[in-house]
Design a protein around this motif. Structure first.
Motif, mmCIF file in Angstrom:
data_model
loop_
_atom_site.group_PDB
_atom_site.id
_atom_site.type_symbol
_atom_site.label_atom_id
_atom_site.label_comp_id
_atom_site.label_asym_id
_atom_site.label_seq_id
_atom_site.Cartn_x
_atom_site.Cartn_y
_atom_site.Cartn_z
ATOM 1 N N ASP A 52 0.758 -1.303 -0.067
ATOM 2 C CA ASP A 52 0.203 -0.089 0.045
ATOM 3 C C ASP A 52 0.926 1.362 0.068
ATOM 4 N N SER A 53 0.461 2.333 -0.405
ATOM 5 C CA SER A 53 0.981 3.425 -0.449
ATOM 6 C C SER A 53 -0.022 4.525 -0.641
ATOM 7 N N THR A 54 0.455 6.032 -0.302
ATOM 8 C CA THR A 54 -0.299 7.100 -0.666
ATOM 9 C C THR A 54 0.247 7.988 -1.721
ATOM 10 N N ALA A 55 -0.433 8.465 -2.724
ATOM 11 C CA ALA A 55 -0.087 9.135 -3.547
ATOM 12 C C ALA A 55 -0.321 10.627 -3.257
ATOM 13 N N THR A 56 0.676 11.684 -3.333
ATOM 14 C CA THR A 56 0.343 13.045 -3.247
ATOM 15 C C THR A 56 1.021 13.859 -4.363
ATOM 16 N N GLY A 57 1.030 15.166 -4.242
ATOM 17 C CA GLY A 57 1.426 16.034 -5.483
ATOM 18 C C GLY A 57 0.341 17.259 -5.876
ATOM 19 N N PHE A 58 0.244 17.687 -7.055
ATOM 20 C CA PHE A 58 -0.772 18.424 -7.436
ATOM 21 C C PHE A 58 -1.754 17.995 -8.479
ATOM 22 N N LEU A 59 -2.873 18.093 -8.488
ATOM 23 C CA LEU A 59 -3.612 17.727 -9.375
ATOM 24 C C LEU A 59 -4.692 18.965 -9.647
ATOM 25 N N GLY A 60 -5.362 19.091 -11.042
ATOM 26 C CA GLY A 60 -6.317 20.154 -10.968
ATOM 27 C C GLY A 60 -7.253 19.831 -12.293
ATOM 28 N N GLY A 61 -8.498 20.372 -12.164
ATOM 29 C CA GLY A 61 -9.455 20.266 -13.107
ATOM 30 C C GLY A 61 -10.195 18.653 -13.369
ATOM 31 N N PHE A 62 -10.716 18.556 -14.252
ATOM 32 C CA PHE A 62 -11.031 17.232 -14.703
ATOM 33 C C PHE A 62 -10.355 16.075 -14.774
ATOM 34 N N THR A 63 -9.309 16.397 -15.491
ATOM 35 C CA THR A 63 -8.086 15.467 -15.846
ATOM 36 C C THR A 63 -7.446 14.925 -14.286
ATOM 37 N N ALA A 113 0.229 26.711 -2.989
ATOM 38 C CA ALA A 113 0.135 24.962 -3.208
ATOM 39 C C ALA A 113 1.425 24.479 -2.794
ATOM 40 N N GLN A 114 2.564 25.102 -3.242
ATOM 41 C CA GLN A 114 3.822 24.391 -3.030
ATOM 42 C C GLN A 114 4.165 24.313 -1.345
ATOM 43 N N GLU A 115 3.936 25.440 -0.656
ATOM 44 C CA GLU A 115 3.893 25.605 0.611
ATOM 45 C C GLU A 115 3.330 24.478 1.379
ATOM 46 N N LYS A 116 2.091 24.221 0.727
ATOM 47 C CA LYS A 116 0.890 23.410 1.591
ATOM 48 C C LYS A 116 1.804 22.010 1.201
ATOM 49 N N LEU A 117 2.166 21.670 0.326
ATOM 50 C CA LEU A 117 2.686 20.320 -0.036
ATOM 51 C C LEU A 117 4.052 20.103 1.147
ATOM 52 N N LEU A 121 4.514 17.406 4.126
ATOM 53 C CA LEU A 121 5.657 16.270 3.942
ATOM 54 C C LEU A 121 6.201 16.303 5.532
ATOM 55 N N GLN A 122 6.208 17.740 6.274
ATOM 56 C CA GLN A 122 6.880 17.842 7.228
ATOM 57 C C GLN A 122 6.085 16.829 8.483
ATOM 58 N N MET A 123 5.013 16.335 8.094
ATOM 59 C CA MET A 123 4.362 15.362 9.051
ATOM 60 C C MET A 123 5.025 13.763 8.866
ATOM 61 N N LEU A 124 6.149 13.683 7.887
ATOM 62 C CA LEU A 124 6.499 12.234 7.660
ATOM 63 C C LEU A 124 7.365 12.009 8.847
ATOM 64 N N THR A 125 7.506 10.855 9.259
ATOM 65 C CA THR A 125 8.572 10.419 10.341
ATOM 66 C C THR A 125 9.558 9.283 9.997
ATOM 67 N N GLU A 126 10.238 8.988 10.747
ATOM 68 C CA GLU A 126 11.310 7.807 10.526
ATOM 69 C C GLU A 126 10.498 6.615 10.049
ATOM 70 N N GLU A 127 9.516 6.242 10.237
ATOM 71 C CA GLU A 127 8.599 5.175 10.078
ATOM 72 C C GLU A 127 8.135 5.206 8.625
ATOM 73 N N ILE A 148 13.116 19.314 0.095
ATOM 74 C CA ILE A 148 12.391 18.043 0.474
ATOM 75 C C ILE A 148 13.612 17.048 1.071
ATOM 76 N N ALA A 149 14.496 17.170 0.623
ATOM 77 C CA ALA A 149 15.893 16.331 0.954
ATOM 78 C C ALA A 149 16.031 16.795 2.476
ATOM 79 N N LYS A 150 16.166 18.297 2.716
ATOM 80 C CA LYS A 150 16.187 18.692 3.891
ATOM 81 C C LYS A 150 15.355 18.196 4.875
ATOM 82 N N LEU A 151 14.007 18.131 4.408
ATOM 83 C CA LEU A 151 13.043 17.645 5.477
ATOM 84 C C LEU A 151 13.278 16.172 5.620
ATOM 85 N N SER A 152 13.538 15.567 4.859
ATOM 86 C CA SER A 152 13.753 13.950 5.047
ATOM 87 C C SER A 152 15.176 13.646 5.948
ATOM 88 N N ARG A 153 16.154 14.846 6.189
ATOM 89 C CA ARG A 153 17.133 14.695 6.997
ATOM 90 C C ARG A 153 16.633 15.044 8.311
#
Length: 307
Positions: A52-63, A113-117, A121-127, A148-153
């Motif tokens: 299982d996984s959760t997909a994130t990123g940016f989406l817009g419109g009917f597509t 939108a970028q800041e929201k993403l 991602l700041q909610m992710l943990t070592e798990e 994002i790399a900084k956040l991962s560290r």
């Protein structure tokens, strides 16, 4: 939890024509619409092998709605940032032995939108594990990869990067868990000519380790794959078959490699399975169903190099 981040998703429209000519109406003989994006593909592939996984990123419109619906149909979690504009549609036209590719830019992503993403991602943990793959849409500078790399560290989550940006080098300061360039991208990152020998390729991958990457997986197309970490150097050959579409092969390889490492904790099993799965997708119109992977694995030779 596993998360996949696609900042510039797309619907890929695959069409086939008996003949394709300019300035006339060309009617297709076959068409297929697929939710796409490099990290989205990884979510689909992980699901195919039972992860299982959760997909994130940016989406817009009917597509964007279509892509989210397709993910939900496969019971894949979704946590996209909704944006103005319409998520892009890319078109792949095959006529006889020719293929035409029309790839669009997609919507412009606001700073909000970028800041929201990044906040999410700041909610992710070592798990957690995060895949970041693919190109950037309008409005986003590739500095976001470094953020994002900084956040991962900082948050200690495992970061897997499959990006063609030169900023990948700057991301290595934060010791990503795994990077997956292809051999051409690796040479470009290092500012060297194309690798002519296996020894040169290994040296290039080791340079990525020296710069901070913990693991390097190099996709090599019909030549197979290379995996390098501080204790292991492994090559695989690729199985033979008719290449139909290479667009998603690297995503498949990466998803299966990471997934099999989680399931088996066996490096050799993961690399052989990943090489077979990547080839399976290359032999398919879109993402493979992976049913031929056991047969393809039988063709693959694995070679260890003494560290």
């Amino acid at each position: 939890m596993i998360y996949t981040c696609t900042m510039n998703p797309a619907i890929d429209l695959f069409t086939e024509f008996e003949h394709f000519a300019p300035f006339v109406v060309n009617r297709s003989t076959q068409e297929d619409y697929q939710a796409n994006g490099k990290a989205i593909n990884i979510s689909f592939i992980l699901k195919k092998i039972g992860i299982d996984s959760t997909a994130t990123g940016f989406l817009g419109g009917f597509t964007g709605d279509f892509i989210e619906s397709e993910l939900r149909k496969k019971s894949i979690g979704v946590d996209f940032i909704k944006v103005d504009g319409i998520t892009r549609i890319n078109t792949f036209i095959r006529s006889g032995d020719k293929e035409y590719k029309a790839v669009n830019k997609g919507p412009e992503i606001s700073q909000t939108a970028q800041e929201k993403l990044l906040q999410n991602l700041q909610m992710l943990t070592e798990e957690d594990m995060l895949f970041v793959s693919g190109s950037l849409p309008k409005g986003i500078k590739d500095e976001i990869f470094v953020e994002i790399a900084k956040l991962s560290r900082k948050q200690s989550f495992q970061l897997i990067l499959d990006i063609s940006s030169d900023r990948l080098i700057d991301c290595l300061d934060y010791q990503p868990f795994l990077i997956k360039p292809n051999d051409e991208e690796l040479a470009q990152l290092l500012g060297v000519p194309a690798f002519k020998t296996d020894e040169g390729l290994v040296a290039g991958a080791k340079k990525m380790l020296d710069l901070g990457a913990e693991r390097v997986l190099v996709s090599r197309g019909e030549k197979g794959a290379l995996y390098v970490d501080k204790e292991n150097i492994l090559f695989t050959t690729a199985p033979k078959g008719k290449v139909v579409n290479t667009a998603c092969a690297g995503d498949t390889m990466l998803g299966v490699f990471a997934g099999k490492m989680l399931q088996t904790n066996n490096l050799e099993t993961a690399l052989v399975s990943a090489t077979a799965a990547g080839s399976s997708t290359a032999f398919s119109a879109g993402l493979s169903d992976l049913k031929d992977v056991p047969q393809l694995k039988e063709q693959i030779q694995l070679r260890k190099v003494v560290v």
